[in-house]
Design a protein around this motif. Structure first.
Motif, PDB file in Angstrom:
ATOM      1  N   VAL A 135      36.274  29.677  43.628  1.00  0.00           N
ATOM      2  CA  VAL A 135      37.324  30.540  44.179  1.00  0.00           C
ATOM      3  C   VAL A 135      36.763  31.228  45.415  1.00  0.00           C
ATOM      4  O   VAL A 135      35.693  31.835  45.356  1.00  0.00           O
ATOM      5  N   GLY A 136      37.485  31.124  46.523  1.00  0.00           N
ATOM      6  CA  GLY A 136      37.056  31.764  47.761  1.00  0.00           C
ATOM      7  C   GLY A 136      37.085  33.282  47.648  1.00  0.00           C
ATOM      8  O   GLY A 136      37.774  33.854  46.793  1.00  0.00           O
ATOM      9  N   ASP A 137      36.356  33.935  48.540  1.00  0.00           N
ATOM     10  CA  ASP A 137      36.234  35.386  48.512  1.00  0.00           C
ATOM     11  C   ASP A 137      37.581  36.098  48.635  1.00  0.00           C
ATOM     12  O   ASP A 137      37.822  37.101  47.962  1.00  0.00           O
ATOM     13  N   ALA A 138      38.459  35.591  49.485  1.00  0.00           N
ATOM     14  CA  ALA A 138      39.758  36.246  49.681  1.00  0.00           C
ATOM     15  C   ALA A 138      40.587  36.222  48.399  1.00  0.00           C
ATOM     16  O   ALA A 138      41.191  37.231  48.021  1.00  0.00           O
ATOM     17  N   LEU A 139      40.611  35.087  47.706  1.00  0.00           N
ATOM     18  CA  LEU A 139      41.349  35.016  46.440  1.00  0.00           C
ATOM     19  C   LEU A 139      40.641  35.810  45.341  1.00  0.00           C
ATOM     20  O   LEU A 139      41.286  36.462  44.521  1.00  0.00           O
ATOM     21  N   ALA A 140      39.316  35.766  45.332  1.00  0.00           N
ATOM     22  CA  ALA A 140      38.557  36.503  44.309  1.00  0.00           C
ATOM     23  C   ALA A 140      38.764  38.007  44.420  1.00  0.00           C
ATOM     24  O   ALA A 140      38.579  38.735  43.442  1.00  0.00           O
ATOM     25  N   ALA A 141      39.182  38.495  45.590  1.00  0.00           N
ATOM     26  CA  ALA A 141      39.428  39.924  45.778  1.00  0.00           C
ATOM     27  C   ALA A 141      40.755  40.377  45.169  1.00  0.00           C
ATOM     28  O   ALA A 141      40.981  41.575  45.000  1.00  0.00           O
ATOM     29  N   HIS A 142      41.600  39.445  44.805  1.00  0.00           N
ATOM     30  CA  HIS A 142      42.921  39.792  44.257  1.00  0.00           C
ATOM     31  C   HIS A 142      42.754  40.474  42.898  1.00  0.00           C
ATOM     32  O   HIS A 142      42.008  40.007  42.041  1.00  0.00           O
ATOM     33  N   PRO A 143      43.462  41.585  42.655  1.00  0.00           N
ATOM     34  CA  PRO A 143      43.308  42.295  41.381  1.00  0.00           C
ATOM     35  C   PRO A 143      43.677  41.451  40.160  1.00  0.00           C
ATOM     36  O   PRO A 143      43.075  41.610  39.102  1.00  0.00           O
ATOM     37  N   ALA A 144      44.637  40.560  40.288  1.00  0.00           N
ATOM     38  CA  ALA A 144      45.014  39.719  39.143  1.00  0.00           C
ATOM     39  C   ALA A 144      43.851  38.829  38.725  1.00  0.00           C
ATOM     40  O   ALA A 144      43.634  38.589  37.535  1.00  0.00           O
ATOM     41  N   TYR A 145      43.093  38.346  39.684  1.00  0.00           N
ATOM     42  CA  TYR A 145      41.946  37.488  39.379  1.00  0.00           C
ATOM     43  C   TYR A 145      40.882  38.266  38.611  1.00  0.00           C
ATOM     44  O   TYR A 145      40.379  37.801  37.585  1.00  0.00           O
ATOM     45  N   ARG A 146      40.561  39.460  39.098  1.00  0.00           N
ATOM     46  CA  ARG A 146      39.553  40.280  38.403  1.00  0.00           C
ATOM     47  C   ARG A 146      40.004  40.585  36.968  1.00  0.00           C
ATOM     48  O   ARG A 146      39.205  40.554  36.030  1.00  0.00           O
ATOM     49  N   GLU A 147      41.283  40.893  36.795  1.00  0.00           N
ATOM     50  CA  GLU A 147      41.820  41.164  35.453  1.00  0.00           C
ATOM     51  C   GLU A 147      41.757  39.916  34.573  1.00  0.00           C
ATOM     52  O   GLU A 147      41.458  40.005  33.377  1.00  0.00           O
ATOM     53  N   SER A 148      42.030  38.767  35.161  1.00  0.00           N
ATOM     54  CA  SER A 148      41.966  37.514  34.397  1.00  0.00           C
ATOM     55  C   SER A 148      40.548  37.239  33.921  1.00  0.00           C
ATOM     56  O   SER A 148      40.335  36.856  32.763  1.00  0.00           O
ATOM     57  N   THR A 160      39.708  26.831  39.252  1.00  0.00           N
ATOM     58  CA  THR A 160      40.377  27.434  40.405  1.00  0.00           C
ATOM     59  C   THR A 160      41.065  28.751  40.054  1.00  0.00           C
ATOM     60  O   THR A 160      41.305  29.059  38.883  1.00  0.00           O
ATOM     61  N   PHE A 161      41.408  29.488  41.083  1.00  0.00           N
ATOM     62  CA  PHE A 161      42.150  30.746  40.987  1.00  0.00           C
ATOM     63  C   PHE A 161      43.411  30.562  40.141  1.00  0.00           C
ATOM     64  O   PHE A 161      43.670  31.338  39.211  1.00  0.00           O
ATOM     65  N   ASN A 162      44.184  29.550  40.446  1.00  0.00           N
ATOM     66  CA  ASN A 162      45.440  29.311  39.744  1.00  0.00           C
ATOM     67  C   ASN A 162      45.214  29.054  38.255  1.00  0.00           C
ATOM     68  O   ASN A 162      45.854  29.662  37.396  1.00  0.00           O
ATOM     69  N   THR A 163      44.296  28.160  37.945  1.00  0.00           N
ATOM     70  CA  THR A 163      44.041  27.820  36.542  1.00  0.00           C
ATOM     71  C   THR A 163      43.512  29.020  35.767  1.00  0.00           C
ATOM     72  O   THR A 163      43.966  29.296  34.650  1.00  0.00           O
ATOM     73  N   LEU A 164      42.584  29.759  36.330  1.00  0.00           N
ATOM     74  CA  LEU A 164      42.019  30.905  35.614  1.00  0.00           C
ATOM     75  C   LEU A 164      43.074  31.978  35.356  1.00  0.00           C
ATOM     76  O   LEU A 164      43.131  32.546  34.253  1.00  0.00           O
ATOM     77  N   ASN A 165      43.921  32.254  36.328  1.00  0.00           N
ATOM     78  CA  ASN A 165      44.965  33.262  36.132  1.00  0.00           C
ATOM     79  C   ASN A 165      46.005  32.809  35.112  1.00  0.00           C
ATOM     80  O   ASN A 165      46.429  33.599  34.254  1.00  0.00           O
ATOM     81  N   LYS A 166      46.441  31.570  35.180  1.00  0.00           N
ATOM     82  CA  LYS A 166      47.426  31.072  34.217  1.00  0.00           C
ATOM     83  C   LYS A 166      46.840  31.054  32.799  1.00  0.00           C
ATOM     84  O   LYS A 166      47.508  31.435  31.833  1.00  0.00           O
ATOM     85  N   TRP A 167      45.606  30.597  32.674  1.00  0.00           N
ATOM     86  CA  TRP A 167      44.948  30.533  31.365  1.00  0.00           C
ATOM     87  C   TRP A 167      44.852  31.930  30.757  1.00  0.00           C
ATOM     88  O   TRP A 167      45.201  32.143  29.590  1.00  0.00           O
ATOM     89  N   ALA A 168      44.409  32.895  31.525  1.00  0.00           N
ATOM     90  CA  ALA A 168      44.279  34.268  31.018  1.00  0.00           C
ATOM     91  C   ALA A 168      45.626  34.833  30.589  1.00  0.00           C
ATOM     92  O   ALA A 168      45.696  35.634  29.656  1.00  0.00           O
ATOM     93  N   ALA A 169      46.705  34.391  31.243  1.00  0.00           N
ATOM     94  CA  ALA A 169      48.048  34.859  30.896  1.00  0.00           C
ATOM     95  C   ALA A 169      48.654  34.073  29.734  1.00  0.00           C
ATOM     96  O   ALA A 169      49.754  34.388  29.283  1.00  0.00           O
TER      97      ALA A 169
END
Length: 190
Positions: A125-138, A89-98
């Motif tokens: 991850v849905g398209d709206a969340l995948a568009a978030h810059p933090a997700y792309r950076e993660s 998920t969006f949350n797990t991928l962002n936290k893991w990358a951080a």
């Protein structure tokens, strides 16, 4: 390298997404390919109805883990030869990358990098969340760490068996880390 007297061991980290209910397909495919499997779920996946814990435990022959061991408890899983995160998920991928390790699932993912084992991910991850810059950076950071990604998927027709192609065959597992500090001992989250 896997010990000669045991099957190679695959950790499957399951996040709270609708497709998580189908993880039995991944477990079955992994077993057919010669892997022993242990499932580590995020707390929400384990406790809020995303997984049929009894069914997953019957398939793996091991408890689903969602919390760290208490002092003195034996290790329920051997060390991993590979790790798959599906669905991720969006949350797990962002936290893991951080580098945030506030659950067993995240601690396991953070530690897997230091162990140098192959890591594969099937994002959900849905398209709206995948568009978030933090997700792309993660995603960029995780790819730079050697994490292999499958195609993002929704909740229907999740590509479970294809996830296994993201990790090395059992005989190739247990390579040395390609980057990262090796003088700092990993946190024991398992």
């Amino acid at each position: 390298m896997t010990e000669p007297d045991r099957e190679p061991f695959l950790y499957v980290v399951v996040c709270a997404a609708g497709s998580a209910a189908g993880v039995g397909e991944l477990i079955g495919a992994a077993r057919r390919r010669g892997w022993a499997v242990g499932v580590i779920a995020t707390p929400t996946a384990a406790h809020d109805g995303f997984l049929d814990l009894a069914a997953v435990e019957a398939l793996t022959g091991r408890p689903v883990r969602a919390r760290s061991r208490r002092p003195g408890e034996p290790r329920p899983f051997p060390a991993p030869d590979a790790v798959l995160v599906a669905p991720a998920t969006f949350n797990t991928l962002n936290k893991w990358a951080a580098g945030i390790a506030d659950t067993l699932a995240l601690g396991t993912l953070c530690e897997a990098y230091g162990l140098g084992v192959p890591i594969g991910v099937l994002p959900c991850v849905g398209d709206a969340l995948a568009a978030h810059p933090a997700y792309r950076e993660s995603l960029a950071r995780l790819r730079a760490m050697g994490v292999r990604f499958g195609e993002p998927a929704g909740t229907g027709d999740f590509p479970w068996e294809g996830a296994l192609d993201l990790v090395a065959r059992p005989a190739q597992a247990r390579s040395q880390p390609t980057a990262g500090p090796t003088s700092i001992p990993p946190v024991n989250t398992s």
